[in-house]
Design an enzyme around this catalytic site. Structure first.
Site, short mmCIF file in Angstrom:
data_model
loop_
_atom_site.label_atom_id
_atom_site.label_comp_id
_atom_site.label_asym_id
_atom_site.label_seq_id
_atom_site.Cartn_x
_atom_site.Cartn_y
_atom_site.Cartn_z
N GLY A 33 11.08 -22.34 -17.13
CA GLY A 33 10.96 -22.56 -15.87
C GLY A 33 9.86 -21.79 -14.89
CE1 TYR A 44 23.28 -24.42 -3.70
CE2 TYR A 44 22.60 -24.60 -6.27
CZ TYR A 44 22.35 -24.24 -4.93
OH TYR A 44 21.38 -23.45 -4.57
#
Ligand SMILES: Cc1cc2nc3c(=O)[nH]c(=O)nc-3n(C[C@H](O)[C@H](O)[C@H](O)COP(=O)(O)O)c2cc1C
Length: 374
Positions: A297, A153
């Site tokens: 996760g 990003y």
């Protein structure tokens, strides 16, 4: 134990928190020490997904307050991850606006659009937007922010010699490519020093390598880690799909990257490691290697009571596979399920074979979530 950021695409179209999200966070919290939210965008041009959380305006504060409180049970700290997607967005997601980046260089990924380079005043504004987002996180009652410098990003796009081909002070040399991330850390720190009335955590997330050439090499990352260790951050989070991963590019590297990064941190900044930790033994192995914080996760999605079960010596009942019938109980609504199905591979959430086959086509392009280089 930490829950790493996992985008769930369950916010309203305008970035407001939904009741579905509050339910999902409440269902998974209370065991781990830190729960890092799905990433939230700091300005409108930073939005990367439909149904993404926003921290770009004060109007989001009522929802963000509820989100922080939903997470803060039994002492779990609520951290909100903040970012701009940069070129990993699209004109469709940005409602007609062209995505932005360090330079007008398209990502090497099917369907990517050519972004436009941010102007210098826009870069300054974006840094301010990270500061304003941090102020909102404080006002909403979060215990910290995680600056998303990973997974391809905008912040990573400035650090990468691939996506950053600027010739001004924000690009070119290694030093210039670190200016944007370091300016964001400085801004966030300044806002915390000015406004936080209790200890407020500032984390930073990196991806250690890119596969493009030129791209971020592990050598670049270690030089950056040498700088990060002296920055006002409380942890460094290394985004990878496997805690023990070696180099994506250099087969001669025989030591797991996380071990080398930890040496470079010289004990000054604790580390969060992540990637395919599923069993208590997996977590123990990482703890035995002295990694301070270990993230769970996809496994915490399957088993929200993972920590509580380990604490109660009830490891046998830990759930490692789920079926569609479990989704309601797990708070996983259709848009979230779509991302998970798109990610289903050897490490994904096992669902029915038929569904996996149906969704195979959706696989492309989401591997950056798992911290694989690009
Ligand atoms: C559905 C999904 C969404 C994710 N969203 C984010 C995100 O918003 N920000 C981020 O930094 N990483 C994101 N990740 C990466 C995770 O934080 C984590 O690094 C990755 O899932 C590997 O850990 P695991 O093997 O324990 O699942 C996402 C991963 C998944 C599976």
């Amino acid at each position: 134990m930490v829950i790493p950021p996992m985008t769930e695409c369950m916010s309203f179209h305008d970035g407001n928190v939904t009741q579905d999200e509050l339910d999902y966070y409440a269902q998974h919290t209370g065991g781990v020490g830190l729960f890092i939210t799905a990433v939230a965008y700091v300005n409108e041009l930073g939005k990367g997904f439909e149904g993404e959380l926003s921290i770009a305006d004060d109007k989001y504060l009522p929802g963000l307050k509820k989100l922080a409180s939903a997470i803060q049970q039994n002492g779990t700290k609520a951290i909100i991850q903040i970012f701009s997607a940069g070129r990993m967005s699209s004109t469709a997601i940005l409602r007609g606006q062209q995505p932005v980046s360090a330079s007008a260089v398209k990502a090497l990924r099917a369907g990517s659009e050519t972004p436009r380079a941010l102007t210098e005043p826009e870069i300054e504004e974006t840094i301010e937007d990270f500061g304003a987002a941090t102020k909102r996180a404080i006002d909403a009652g979060f215990d910290g922010v995680e600056i998303h410098g990973a997974n391809t990003y905008l912040i990573q796009q400035f650090f990468s010699p691939n996506s950053n081909q600027r010739t001004d002070q924000w690009g070119g040399s290694f030093e210039n490519r670190t200016k944007f991330p370091l300016a964001i850390i400085a801004k966030v720190h300044q806002v915390v020093a000015q406004y936080a009335k209790k200890p407020f955590i500032v984390g930073y997330r990196i991806s250690p390598e890119e596969i493009e050439k030129p791209g971020i090499t592990f050598e670049d990352t270690l030089k950056f880690v040498d700088i990060l260790k002296d920055q006002p951050i409380d942890y460094l989070h290394v985004s990878m799909g496997d805690v023990w991963r070696k180099s994506l590019n250099d087969p001669k590297v025989t030591t797991p990257l996380n071990e080398t990064i930890q040496q470079h941190l010289q004990g000054k900044v604790p580390m969060i490691v992540v990637g395919d930790v599923q069993t208590p033994q997996d977590a123990e192995k990482a703890a035995d290697a002295n990694f301070e914080l270990i993230a769970l996760g996809r496994q915490i999605l399957r088993e929200p009571q993972w920590v509580q079960k380990v604490e109660a010596d009830d490891e046998k009942s830990i759930r490692y596979a789920i079926s569609p019938a479990d989704l309601d109980e797990l708070g996983i609504k259709p848009p979230f399920l779509d991302i998970l199905l798109a990610l289903t591979g050897p490490n994904g959430i096992p669902l029915t074979t038929a569904q996996q086959v149906d969704r195979q086509d959706a696989n492309a392009g989401l591997d950056h979530f798992l911290g694989g280089g690009e």
